[in-house]
Design a protein around this motif. Structure first.
Motif, PDB file in Angstrom:
ATOM      1  N   ASP A   1      -6.794  47.281   0.659  1.00 39.20           N
ATOM      2  CA  ASP A   1      -7.230  46.115  -0.107  1.00 39.20           C
ATOM      3  C   ASP A   1      -6.362  44.905   0.268  1.00 39.20           C
ATOM      4  N   ALA A   2      -6.855  43.736  -0.043  1.00 39.65           N
ATOM      5  CA  ALA A   2      -6.219  42.488   0.384  1.00 39.65           C
ATOM      6  C   ALA A   2      -4.782  42.371  -0.114  1.00 39.65           C
TER       7      ALA A   2
ATOM      8  N   ARG B   1      11.486  42.859   7.125  1.00 35.71           N
ATOM      9  CA  ARG B   1      12.170  43.786   8.019  1.00 35.71           C
ATOM     10  C   ARG B   1      12.525  43.112   9.340  1.00 35.71           C
ATOM     11  N   LEU B   2      11.618  42.321   9.894  1.00 35.49           N
ATOM     12  CA  LEU B   2      11.897  41.598  11.126  1.00 35.49           C
ATOM     13  C   LEU B   2      13.059  40.631  10.931  1.00 35.49           C
ATOM     14  N   VAL B   3      13.030  39.876   9.849  1.00 34.04           N
ATOM     15  CA  VAL B   3      14.096  38.918   9.571  1.00 34.04           C
ATOM     16  C   VAL B   3      15.429  39.647   9.407  1.00 34.04           C
TER      17      VAL B   3
ATOM     18  N   LEU C   1       2.155  44.600   2.681  1.00 32.81           N
ATOM     19  CA  LEU C   1       2.620  45.230   3.912  1.00 32.81           C
ATOM     20  C   LEU C   1       3.106  44.188   4.911  1.00 32.81           C
ATOM     21  N   GLU C   2       2.333  43.125   5.071  1.00 32.24           N
ATOM     22  CA  GLU C   2       2.730  42.068   6.003  1.00 32.24           C
ATOM     23  C   GLU C   2       4.036  41.419   5.556  1.00 32.24           C
ATOM     24  N   ALA C   3       4.207  41.208   4.265  1.00 31.04           N
ATOM     25  CA  ALA C   3       5.451  40.631   3.749  1.00 31.04           C
ATOM     26  C   ALA C   3       6.629  41.563   4.013  1.00 31.04           C
TER      27      ALA C   3
END
Length: 101
Positions: free
Chosen positions: A5-6, A19-21, A12-14
């Motif tokens: 779901d949106a 995690r990348l940061v 998940l994207e957040a």
């Protein structure tokens, strides 16, 4: 990929962004020019994208605040602690991979 779901997708994207940061904050040995040469983006790009995303949502985020979010400290402090002068090889690679800059 399963149906997501949106709101779950946003979460998940957040999480991936955080995690990348976090990863980039712990890898201060990796210089921005190395990131640009290999991936075509760097910490400054991420902070610019963060600021642009905020503006698209009518949220005011300064360049300094966006950079602090990505770098984990004020940009000038990060530069003083971690940034090294680019080597001639790094500079040449940058010119080859980003002739528009």
């Amino acid at each position: 990929m399963p149906d997501i779901d949106a709101m779950a997708e946003i979460e998940l994207e957040a999480a991936v962004f955080r995690r990348l940061v976090e990863h980039l904050q712990t890898r201060s040995d990796v210089q921005n020019i190395d990131l640009m040469n290999l991936a075509g983006f760097c910490r400054n790009c991420l902070s610019n994208w963060y600021q642009e995303a905020a503006a698209e949502r009518s949220v005011s985020v300064t360049k300094e605040a966006a950079r602090e979010r990505v770098y984990g400290m004020p940009y000038d402090q990060w530069r003083a602690l971690h940034q090294k002068d680019a080597s001639p090889d790094q500079q040449a690679a940058f010119v080859r991979s980003h002739p528009e800059h």
